[in-house]
Design an enzyme around this catalytic site. Structure first.
Site, PDB file in Angstrom:
ATOM      1  N   CYS A  53     -51.808  12.381  -7.325  1.00 45.41           N
ATOM      2  CA  CYS A  53     -51.682  11.328  -8.331  1.00 45.41           C
ATOM      3  C   CYS A  53     -52.887  11.296  -9.265  1.00 45.41           C
ATOM      4  O   CYS A  53     -52.798  10.791 -10.383  1.00 45.41           O
ATOM      5  CB  CYS A  53     -51.545   9.966  -7.652  1.00 45.41           C
ATOM      6  N   VAL A  93     -45.395  27.957   6.890  1.00 43.92           N
ATOM      7  CA  VAL A  93     -44.337  27.957   7.909  1.00 43.92           C
ATOM      8  C   VAL A  93     -43.060  28.447   7.253  1.00 43.92           C
ATOM      9  O   VAL A  93     -42.627  27.919   6.225  1.00 43.92           O
ATOM     10  CB  VAL A  93     -44.156  26.555   8.521  1.00 43.92           C
TER      11      VAL A  93
END
Length: 465
Positions: free
Chosen positions: A54, A91
């Site tokens: 942000c 992953v």
């Protein structure tokens, strides 16, 4: 091959994703259980952990001077707390039945399987990047990661021209427009919607539109980008729609994000209408006792409409992580849902919303009244009393507050928190009119703008019942 579950003497928690939700979960689980009881292994495919996405527009715009100010906790700090955080490791597969994950070291290419007793999925969201011609040209930038931010800053520093086009006018789009204005660029925002900020109703978005143009930003609404044009050097030179071309030395994509649930979908885990993972109140993936999910990859319950929705915000991600870590660490916590509060700004203009828009209320089958009022941030006679517009939605018959939108100058945006509390408490607009809010001329008029809107909404609801 990793050690199997049966041959280990202590539990292993595996976390997929090393940002807000994932590392909050790992840290909270570690607070509850030491390394002698719980092994924690976390995988992050990027170069940074626990960072504030942000904050990237404010770093680009110069409000934040240094990238590292956006990093809440470094990999070294996590490892010092006995969390085995493996950076630059992606992953690639979740084997839910076998209780293991496959990962690949992005530097060496080596792949290994790691068994788990408990799994946290915190894979975040991916930016929307439409397959437009020229979308991958040099000079076209997304702003999802710190690496993205650095690449954009590098481009801005070495680009001779000073023309920028922002594609999209949501939170990232308007914040990046501000950042580029601060850097001395001429900015055009190309937006497919009727008005900027589709999280607002169009009448409130119109106020944002007018303010942005007042800042020297060119707003192009109802426009679909068809291609990004490049010059002989291969770099971006313009953004094209069906009707026009907009010269650009740099292009920033602010089109939004989608849940990153590719692995979860391939593993057969339950997804909602927005492709986000579905969880229970404890943030467990539905139907899976030992798998949790949180952050931008999940859908959450909207407490106002009663429906699931996808909201990508760091505030939620950190709360999800705390809940997940508490449960995975042997404690107990729940995340009841959200009311959809968000606040942003473009230069001096503050933009805030919470609850339902008109189209959300219609979609949920609710009947309502909406009112809009004009007020000021301070007493009218006090210096620098800036104007603000407040829109409020209330349910017919019950008078229940359904949503609030605010557009104004300094002091406008954070007033939305009053409405967020009222929504969470299920208050009626009539009950809101008696809220004992703080008053002094430097902070508000005698009747705070939120209360003025609540009074008008109360009258509107009464007149239709």
């Amino acid at each position: 091959m990793s050690m199997s579950r049966a041959s280990r003497t202590k539990e292993r928690l595996v976390v997929v994703g090393g940002d807000a939700a994932g590392m909050s979960a790992a840290s909270q689980a570690r607070r509850l259980k030491g390394p002698e009881e719980l092994e924690i292994v976390a995988f992050e495919r990027g170069n940074f952990s626990s960072f504030s996405a942000c904050g990237i527009p404010y770093w680009v715009g110069g409000d934040v001077s240094d990238r590292d100010q956006l990093i809440a906790r470094s990999p070294q700090e996590h490892r010092a707390r006995e969390i085995d955080l493996r950076m630059r490791t992606e992953v690639t597969e979740l084997d839910v039945e076998g209780g293991r994950v496959r990962s690949r070291d992005l530097e060496s290419g080596a792949e290994v399987w790691t068994a788990y007793d408990k799994l946290v999925i915190a894979t975040g969201a991916r930016p929307v990047r439409p397959p437009l011609p020229g979308i991958d040209a040099p000079g076209v930038h997304g702003v999802q990661t710190l690496d993205d931010g650095q690449a954009l800053i590098d481009t801005l520093s070495r680009t001779a021209g000073r023309r920028a086009v922002v594609i999209g006018a949501g939170y990232i789009g308007v914040e990046m427009a501000e950042a580029l204005i601060k850097r001395g660029y001429g900015v055009t925002v190309v937006n497919r919607g009727r008005e900027p900020m589709s999280t607002l109703d169009p009448d409130m978005g119109r106020l944002v539109h007018e303010a942005m143009e007042g800042l020297g930003i060119t707003m192009v609404n109802d426009a679909e980008v068809t291609k990004i044009l490049t010059g002989e050097d291969g770099r971006v030179r313009a953004v094209a729609t069906e009707d026009a071309e907009y010269p650009a030395d740099v292009v920033v994509l602010g089109i939004g994000v989608r849940p990153e649930t590719t692995l979860a979908k391939a593993a057969g885990l339950p997804l909602g209408d927005h492709d986000g993972l579905l969880t229970d109140l404890a943030m467990r993936v539905r139907g899976h006792e030992n798998i949790w999910a949180g952050g931008d990859c999940v859908e959450v319950l909207d407490l106002v409409s009663g429906r699931e929705r996808h909201i990508a915000l760091g505030t939620h991600a950190n709360k999800h992580g705390q809940v997940i870590g508490s449960n995975a660490g042997g404690g107990y916590a729940t995340f009841p849902g959200v009311v959809g509060t968000a606040v942003s700004k473009v230069c001096e203009l503050e933009i805030a919303r919470t609850g339902l828009r008109e189209k959300d209320a219609h979609r949920a089958g609710l009947r309502f009244e909406s009112v809009t009022i004009e007020s000021t941030s301070r007493a009218g006679y006090y210096p620098n009393a800036d104007s603000m517009t407040v829109k409020m939605l209330a349910e017919l018959r019950t008078g229940r507050l359904l949503g609030v939108q605010i557009v104004g100058r300094e002091g406008a945006g954070k007033r939305v928190d009053i409405a967020a509390v009222a929504l969470t408490a299920g208050m009626t607009v009539e009950r809101m009119t008696s809220l004992d809010l703080g008053y002094a001329p430097p902070f508000s008029p005698v009747w705070d703008p939120i209360l003025v809107a609540a009074r008008k909404a109360t009258a509107a609801v009464r007149s239709t019942t």
